[in-house]
Design an enzyme around this catalytic site. Structure first.
Site, PDB file in Angstrom:
ATOM      1  N   VAL A 278      23.601  21.494  56.673  1.00 43.45           N
ATOM      2  CA  VAL A 278      22.716  21.960  55.600  1.00 43.45           C
ATOM      3  C   VAL A 278      23.129  21.364  54.263  1.00 43.45           C
ATOM      4  O   VAL A 278      22.291  21.018  53.428  1.00 43.45           O
ATOM      5  CB  VAL A 278      22.695  23.509  55.540  1.00 43.45           C
ATOM      6  CG1 VAL A 278      21.906  23.995  54.331  1.00 43.45           C
ATOM      7  CG2 VAL A 278      22.104  24.072  56.807  1.00 43.45           C
ATOM      8  N   ALA A 279      24.458  21.238  54.050  1.00 41.32           N
ATOM      9  CA  ALA A 279      24.948  20.650  52.788  1.00 41.32           C
ATOM     10  C   ALA A 279      24.568  19.182  52.679  1.00 41.32           C
ATOM     11  O   ALA A 279      24.261  18.682  51.590  1.00 41.32           O
ATOM     12  CB  ALA A 279      26.462  20.799  52.712  1.00 41.32           C
ATOM     13  N   ILE A 281      21.984  17.468  54.248  1.00 42.47           N
ATOM     14  CA  ILE A 281      20.560  17.089  54.275  1.00 42.47           C
ATOM     15  C   ILE A 281      19.870  17.508  52.969  1.00 42.47           C
ATOM     16  O   ILE A 281      19.851  18.694  52.639  1.00 42.47           O
ATOM     17  CB  ILE A 281      19.849  17.729  55.487  1.00 42.47           C
ATOM     18  CG1 ILE A 281      20.432  17.178  56.790  1.00 42.47           C
ATOM     19  CG2 ILE A 281      18.347  17.469  55.433  1.00 42.47           C
ATOM     20  CD1 ILE A 281      19.911  17.850  58.038  1.00 42.47           C
ATOM     21  N   GLU A 283      17.095  18.736  51.677  1.00 35.10           N
ATOM     22  CA  GLU A 283      15.845  19.315  52.186  1.00 35.10           C
ATOM     23  C   GLU A 283      14.656  19.079  51.259  1.00 35.10           C
ATOM     24  O   GLU A 283      13.524  18.912  51.707  1.00 35.10           O
ATOM     25  CB  GLU A 283      16.008  20.827  52.412  1.00 35.10           C
ATOM     26  CG  GLU A 283      16.908  21.203  53.571  1.00 35.10           C
ATOM     27  CD  GLU A 283      18.386  21.249  53.165  1.00 35.10           C
ATOM     28  OE1 GLU A 283      19.217  21.515  54.026  1.00 35.10           O
ATOM     29  OE2 GLU A 283      18.685  21.008  51.980  1.00 35.10           O
ATOM     30  N   ASP A 325     -10.270 -10.188  42.238  1.00 30.79           N
ATOM     31  CA  ASP A 325     -11.656 -10.630  42.217  1.00 30.79           C
ATOM     32  C   ASP A 325     -11.958 -11.126  40.800  1.00 30.79           C
ATOM     33  O   ASP A 325     -11.297 -10.728  39.841  1.00 30.79           O
ATOM     34  CB  ASP A 325     -12.558  -9.445  42.581  1.00 30.79           C
ATOM     35  CG  ASP A 325     -14.009  -9.854  42.777  1.00 30.79           C
ATOM     36  OD1 ASP A 325     -14.248 -11.017  43.127  1.00 30.79           O
ATOM     37  OD2 ASP A 325     -14.888  -9.012  42.565  1.00 30.79           O
ATOM     38  N   ASN A 712      19.944  23.434  47.242  1.00 27.59           N
ATOM     39  CA  ASN A 712      19.145  22.242  47.570  1.00 27.59           C
ATOM     40  C   ASN A 712      17.661  22.419  47.269  1.00 27.59           C
ATOM     41  O   ASN A 712      16.982  21.474  46.872  1.00 27.59           O
ATOM     42  CB  ASN A 712      19.320  21.889  49.052  1.00 27.59           C
ATOM     43  CG  ASN A 712      20.684  21.274  49.340  1.00 27.59           C
ATOM     44  OD1 ASN A 712      21.471  21.050  48.425  1.00 27.59           O
ATOM     45  ND2 ASN A 712      20.965  21.029  50.598  1.00 27.59           N
ATOM     46  N   ASP A 716      18.380  22.590  42.570  1.00 29.29           N
ATOM     47  CA  ASP A 716      18.352  21.117  42.545  1.00 29.29           C
ATOM     48  C   ASP A 716      16.959  20.582  42.243  1.00 29.29           C
ATOM     49  O   ASP A 716      16.797  19.551  41.604  1.00 29.29           O
ATOM     50  CB  ASP A 716      18.803  20.556  43.906  1.00 29.29           C
ATOM     51  CG  ASP A 716      20.289  20.239  43.874  1.00 29.29           C
ATOM     52  OD1 ASP A 716      20.945  20.643  42.900  1.00 29.29           O
ATOM     53  OD2 ASP A 716      20.786  19.609  44.818  1.00 29.29           O
TER      54      ASP A 716
END
Length: 884
Positions: A278-279, A281, A283, A325, A712, A716
């Site tokens: 968990v730390a 990744i 999220e 174009d 997270n 964060d």
């Protein structure tokens, strides 16, 4: 698909077993069974549920699912529920972002007219356009939408607008002639194509192709076959995710093994592994990237760049080639008189003199022999004719009312009324009108030089009218060649004073007045934008349906075509092998008379050279290339629905300069995403180091999973979003596009993440060790609080490569708001007793709070000192460079 334009009419009729009376009802029924309905076939689409399930394929998501399962087995139900909620939220966001209705083919279908007029059993009937079959004789007249491809059998001054297929904005004169050599679509004047519009005249047409066997059907097939490429950021994040996930699995397995080897219970060992996963990744990363991109789209929308695909925002910053174009994007999409050849001289419209009789006759011809008008700034009629009205308005003295020609064009027409006329005819290439000028019956004529010059017997120079000599003709033709070589469209003007009925037989014996040269001029801002693009390391290439000479002339004026560059036509491109194109592509600045397949090939050739390609377009013919390009850019004003659906970005003002602004915004978005990633990963690394330290040292788990998820996902996310709002640097377009091969985590960024993460972890570990002197609960609370507060402060460090003293807070108040709100949330967890059990925290003493504040602040102080030293060093180097 056969080239029916190369076959004689009789052969084509024989092949489809039909004649001038059309098919019988029985034949039509058989052909419908054989060829199918006149409709386009759609490709298969993924369901919303399929797209939703695909969001769970990511390896990091699988790791989190495993972590949720382990948390459930160990009794950490709060952590399980939070992790599952996060996974579902991310999957929903991903589904919303990726599931976009594929309207391209539906829009292609809607271009078909709901009905068509055909001959069946020798009788004219109206049927549903889907019932039209090859072999039908289709009857076309002004205002009809062409519903199938066909060979013209009988032509009556037919004019068709094929801009949606060819990119050529002017109407095409059609003819029932035989052609014996290969030509691009725009020059096949004996054919009509589905989705084009009949603007003048009428014709009987043999249907040769319906549904997917039409030119527009070929485009639909290309749309089905063309797959969108992942953006550079998507590729970088995918690579980063897979590497990070692999690393996490290896470390988690090692820690689990280490804990079990030390004799810890399995559940305790699993808790360590879950905490580490968990730390590690980030999220909120995918959500942060999506939100920052969305913020970028809002900013671009204010600058007339409407982004359909969020990922396209960042890709814009990596663009290294823009295939643009010509008509309406680089040019004004309006014909303008550039120069006038009269009396042996070349003049500008504002140099015409009302006191000069010859000049007045040219103006009479331009205004009176003209069916267009301009009302309230809106052009009504043919663009070529409306340019003559604009020319008239530029002449000094017009609208002053001080003489007959001082009148407005409407007043002049009311005064010198049209008595007789012969409208423009594509076979004659002339238009003639009769008026009473100075009490003399006068016939004015304008048209193509190859037709009208042969009908001129005299020439007027000043007040003198004399017979036209061979030398006069030579000079006029030389001037026409000069105009044409510079991309100008030339009209010839003549008159005669004679009292006779205006008829086809009397359209001769004229006196030559002069030549008027028109063009669709470049936008003023296009020249600046192309120069800015060049400075930014972006190559601009012109791809147009226009003729090569016209395209090159415009490209030179804008700065796209320079010394040593090449221009090629679609037919020349078809003859090139892939290897030959690869060798020449860097030198080719202009592509003229191109087909949809040509456009895809050009885009693919640049992509094969690892370039990020942007393609602009407005027609149906542009749609496959718009989809194939990394950034497809459609025109908002002149663009068809098909091109808009296929594109990633739509220009609300059809302006090339807007693309360059969007590129600058794209580069800023990428820098902000990069800084946000640095912020998230350096913070996560500090948590990983702390967990590893505790594991190796045989200490209790420093964080519970729900604390790490709170950091997270909540504290964060706020500073990361504030970083995403950072305005762009003034010199953002002074650098070359970033190399798409270089991942987002380059050596420099990895070094910064490692050093900053290690620095924050030192403070967290010290806080954890201090807390352990009291209890493991206090240690966990102090580690969690220090990590949260340190990461909130770290948000200021990641806003820019410069120190906070240099960039200040005035240009990004969001960073202060994020810090304040994050601090309040942390305070709520620490001081509201009801939240203590949910987040596994315990009350602390005032001394412990002081330690948390000091240990959290030290990393930011050190980082800002280093940045200030670097800023001063760069300033000194710049000053020294300026002195030199």
């Amino acid at each position: 698909m056969k080239d029916y334009y190369l076959q004689p009419k009789a052969e084509v009729l024989k092949e489809f077993k039909t004649d001038a009376n059309g098919l019988t009802a029985e034949q039509a029924e058989k052909n419908l069974a054989k060829y199918g309905k006149n409709a386009l076939v759609e490709g298969k689409k993924k369901t919303v549920f399929q797209v939703f399930l695909e969001q769970f394929k990511d390896l990091m998501v699988i790791i989190l699912i495993i972590a949720a399962v382990i948390s459930a087995f160990t009794g950490e139900l709060e952590s399980t529920l939070v992790i599952i909620a996060v996974l579902i939220l991310n999957a929903v966001l991903g589904t919303v972002q990726h599931v976009k209705a594929e309207k391209s083919l539906a829009s292609l279908k809607s271009l078909s007219s709901p009905s068509a007029k055909v001959l069946r059993n020798g009788e004219k009937i109206e049927i549903d356009s889907t019932e039209v079959v090859p072999g039908d004789i289709m009857l076309l007249e002004a205002g009809d939408m062409v519903t199938a491809d066909g060979r013209i059998l009988d032509n009556f001054s037919l004019q068709v607008n094929e801009s949606s297929l060819t990119g050529e904005s002017t109407n095409i004169d059609k003819a029932d002639i035989d052609i014996d050599h290969e030509l691009p679509i725009g020059d096949r004047i004996n054919m009509v194509y589905s989705s084009s519009l009949v603007t003048y005249g009428r014709a009987n047409v043999l249907v040769t192709g319906t549904g997917m066997n039409t030119e527009i059907g070929k485009i639909a097939s290309l749309m089905n076959e063309t797959k969108e490429r992942k953006t550079p950021l998507q590729v970088s994040l995918d690579n980063f995710s897979s590497k990070l996930a692999t690393t996490i699995l290896i470390i988690c397995a090692a820690i689990l093994g280490l804990q079990i080897w030390r004799g810890q219970p399995l559940m305790d060992a699993l808790l360590f592994a879950v905490a580490l996963a968990v730390a590690a990744i980030p999220e909120a990363l995918s959500s942060i990237v999506t939100i920052v991109q969305a913020m970028g789209t809002q900013k671009m929308a204010k600058e007339n760049a409407i982004i359909k695909n969020l990922a396209a925002v960042e890709s814009l910053g990596s663009v290294s080639v823009i295939c643009s174009d010509k008509t309406g994007t680089l040019t004004q999409n309006k014909m303008t008189v550039e120069e006038i050849y009269i009396g042996g001289k070349v003049l500008k419209p504002n140099q015409l003199d009302l006191s000069n009789q010859l000049h007045r006759y040219l103006l009479y011809d331009a205004v009176l022999n003209n069916d267009s008008s301009i009302k309230d700034g809106k052009v009504i009629g043919d663009p070529t004719e409306s340019a003559l009205i604009e020319m008239y308005r530029q002449v000094p003295g017009i609208d002053l009312g001080n003489n007959q020609l001082g009148l407005s064009e409407d007043d002049l027409r009311d005064l010198l009324t049209r008595q007789q006329e012969i409208p423009f005819d594509s076979d004659r290439k002339l238009m003639s009108t009769k008026h009473l000028i100075h009490n003399k019956p006068t016939i004015f004529v304008k048209g193509a030089i190859d037709v009208l010059l042969d009908r001129c017997e005299n020439i007027r120079i000043g007040d003198e009218v004399r017979p036209m000599t061979a030398e006069d003709r030579k000079q006029i033709l030389a001037q026409n060649t000069h105009f044409s070589e510079n991309g100008l469209r030339v009209l010839t003007f003549a008159y005669k004073e004679k009292d006779e009925d205006l008829s086809l037989e009397t359209e001769n014996g004229f006196t030559f007045i002069g030549l008027v040269a028109e063009m669709d001029p470049p936008r003023e801002e296009s020249v600046v934008a192309v120069a800015r693009a060049k400075k930014a390391g972006i190559r601009t290439v012109m791809i147009t349906g226009d003729h090569k000479v016209t395209a090159v002339a415009i490209a030179k004026k804008i700065g796209i075509f320079t010394e040593g560059d090449m221009a090629v036509t679609g037919l020349e491109l078809d003859k090139m092998s892939d290897s030959e194109l690869e060798q020449k592509i860097d030198k080719i600045a202009v592509y003229a008379r191109v087909s949809p397949e040509n456009k895809i090939r050009i885009v693919k050739a640049w992509q094969n050279k690892d370039k990020i390609v942007s393609m602009t377009g407005d027609g149906v013919n542009d749609a496959p290339a718009l989809k194939k390009a990394d950034i497809g850019v459609a025109m908002g004003i002149t663009g068809t629905e098909v091109s808009k659906d296929a594109a990633s970005m739509i220009l609300a003002d059809d302006n090339f300069a807007t693309i360059i602004k969007a590129v600058a915004n794209g580069r800023t978005v990428f820098e902000n995403i990069k800084n946000a990633i640095m912020y998230l990963l350096s913070g996560n690394l500090s948590a990983i180091i702390t967990v590893l330290f505790a594991s190796i040292g045989g200490l209790p788990v420093p964080f519970v999973a729900v604390q790490l998820l709170f950091i997270n996902l909540v504290t964060d996310s706020l500073p990361a979003l504030a970083i995403g709002m950072e305005p762009g640097a003034p010199d953002v377009l002074d650098k070359k596009p970033r190399d798409p091969k270089v991942g987002i985590l380059d050596k420099s960024l990895v070094t910064k993440i490692t050093l900053q993460g290690a620095l924050i972890s030192i403070g967290v570990i010290v806080a954890f060790m201090l807390g352990l002197q009291t209890s493991s609960a206090v240690a966990t609370t102090m580690a969690f609080s220090t990590l949260t507060f340190a990461r909130l402060l770290h948000g200021f460090n990641c806003r820019s490569q410069h120190s906070i003293f240099k960039i200040g807070f005035k240009n990004n108040w969001y960073s202060l708001a994020a810090f304040g709100l994050g601090t309040l949330l942390l305070a709520a967890i620490l001081f509201i007793p009801g939240l203590h059990s949910l987040f596994a925290v315990t009350p602390l003493t005032s001394t412990q709070f002081i330690w948390i504040g000091v240990l959290a602040l030290i990393p930011t102080v050190i980082i800002q000192i280093v940045k200030t030293i670097n800023d001063n060093k760069q300033h000194v180097e710049k000053e020294v460079s300026n002195v030199r």
